[in-house]
Design an enzyme around this catalytic site. Structure first.
Site, PDB file in Angstrom:
ATOM      1  N   HIS A 137       0.818  -1.212   0.000  1.00 52.85           N
ATOM      2  CA  HIS A 137       0.000   0.000   0.000  1.00 52.85           C
ATOM      3  C   HIS A 137       0.852   1.262   0.000  1.00 52.85           C
ATOM      4  CE1 HIS A 137      -2.411  -3.002   2.415  1.00 52.85           C
ATOM      5  NE2 HIS A 137      -3.225  -2.746   1.405  1.00 52.85           N
TER       6      HIS A 137
ATOM      7  N   HIS B 146       0.927   4.796   1.721  1.00 52.97           N
ATOM      8  CA  HIS B 146       0.397   5.394   2.947  1.00 52.97           C
ATOM      9  C   HIS B 146       0.521   6.910   2.887  1.00 52.97           C
ATOM     10  CE1 HIS B 146      -0.315   1.794   5.618  1.00 52.97           C
ATOM     11  NE2 HIS B 146       0.211   1.253   4.531  1.00 52.97           N
TER      12      HIS B 146
ATOM     13  N   HIS C  34      -3.622   4.396   4.967  1.00 53.98           N
ATOM     14  CA  HIS C  34      -3.529   4.319   3.513  1.00 53.98           C
ATOM     15  C   HIS C  34      -3.817   5.690   2.895  1.00 53.98           C
ATOM     16  CE1 HIS C  34      -4.652  -0.242   3.441  1.00 53.98           C
ATOM     17  NE2 HIS C  34      -3.565   0.008   4.149  1.00 53.98           N
TER      18      HIS C  34
ATOM     19  N   HIS D 105     -11.712   0.952   1.851  1.00 51.03           N
ATOM     20  CA  HIS D 105     -10.608   0.077   1.475  1.00 51.03           C
ATOM     21  C   HIS D 105     -11.144  -1.037   0.580  1.00 51.03           C
ATOM     22  CE1 HIS D 105      -6.986  -2.273   1.681  1.00 51.03           C
ATOM     23  NE2 HIS D 105      -7.680  -3.307   2.114  1.00 51.03           N
TER      24      HIS D 105
ATOM     25  N   HIS E  70      -9.173   2.643  -1.854  1.00 50.31           N
ATOM     26  CA  HIS E  70      -8.228   3.736  -1.601  1.00 50.31           C
ATOM     27  C   HIS E  70      -7.301   3.898  -2.802  1.00 50.31           C
ATOM     28  CE1 HIS E  70      -8.321   2.530   2.958  1.00 50.31           C
ATOM     29  NE2 HIS E  70      -9.404   3.214   2.612  1.00 50.31           N
TER      30      HIS E  70
ATOM     31  N   ASP F  75      -4.360   1.616  -2.311  1.00 52.71           N
ATOM     32  CA  ASP F  75      -4.499   0.153  -2.374  1.00 52.71           C
ATOM     33  C   ASP F  75      -3.856  -0.348  -3.666  1.00 52.71           C
ATOM     34  OD1 ASP F  75      -5.938   0.119   0.006  1.00 52.71           O
ATOM     35  OD2 ASP F  75      -7.887   0.143  -1.008  1.00 52.71           O
TER      36      ASP F  75
ATOM     37  N   HIS G 230       3.485  -5.248   3.764  1.00 50.23           N
ATOM     38  CA  HIS G 230       2.935  -5.870   4.974  1.00 50.23           C
ATOM     39  C   HIS G 230       3.282  -7.353   5.045  1.00 50.23           C
ATOM     40  CE1 HIS G 230       0.361  -2.495   6.292  1.00 50.23           C
ATOM     41  NE2 HIS G 230       0.274  -2.230   4.992  1.00 50.23           N
TER      42      HIS G 230
ATOM     43  N   ARG H 285       4.074  -4.027   9.413  1.00 50.77           N
ATOM     44  CA  ARG H 285       4.737  -3.385   8.277  1.00 50.77           C
ATOM     45  C   ARG H 285       6.189  -3.862   8.227  1.00 50.77           C
ATOM     46  NH1 ARG H 285       1.794   2.562   8.798  1.00 50.77           N
ATOM     47  NH2 ARG H 285      -0.288   1.675   9.048  1.00 50.77           N
TER      48      ARG H 285
END
Length: 162
Positions: A61, A63, A79, A87, A96, A99, A136, A153
């Site tokens: 993602h 952020h 995000h 999401h 998002h 995403d 992630h 993360r």
């Protein structure tokens, strides 16, 4: 003649470009380098991420904050979501801007990234330049709001213009 051939071999020049150098979070070995190239309304994302769990899928993602100072990636915030969308899965319905498609690691723990999208840009409201990029530990479930329940993360980068 050689100059003409060389120009054809390199392809069109992007309108803008950026790079993200992923650094491992505390306790992780995940690193990588991603390139972003804007061609009109599309951004091509390419590169490689290594140190992943072999054969596993990982959430990936953009952020909201370009800040990897916390050591665990949490300083990047949530995000990137300038439109306030729910999401979801990249390329499927509402989601998002941050995403991205999941990373699929091969049997050596390496994920090769190569996709195009019109959801992100390198300028304007959906620009990812200056934002955080996170890998992630777990796959994204695409339903848990607002995160996708993708776990800790493992690596963090700031997307920087070139």
């Amino acid at each position: 003649m050689l100059a003409t051939l060389a120009a054809c071999a390199t392809g069109p020049k992007p309108d803008a470009s950026a790079v993200a150098e992923l650094q491992a979070s505390r306790g992780s070995t995940v690193t990588g380098r991603l390139s972003f190239a804007q061609f009109g309304s599309k951004v091509r994302v390419s590169g490689q991420v290594s140190g992943l769990k072999p054969g596993a899928e990982h959430g990936f993602h953009v952020h909201e904050k370009g800040d990897c100072s916390s050591g665990d990636g949490m300083s990047t915030g949530g995000h990137f979501n300038p439109a306030g969308a729910p999401h979801g899965r990249h390329g499927h319905g509402s989601h998002h801007v941050g995403d991205l498609p999941p990373l699929g690691a091969d049997s050596y723990g390496v994920a090769r990234v190569n996709f195009e999208t019109d959801r992100i840009s390198l300028a304007g409201a959906n620009s990812v330049v200056g934002k955080g990029l996170i890998v992630h530990r777990d796959p994204d479930d695409y339903t848990t709001q607002p995160t996708g329940n993708a776990g800790p993360r493992l690596a963090c980068a700031v997307i920087s213009a070139r």
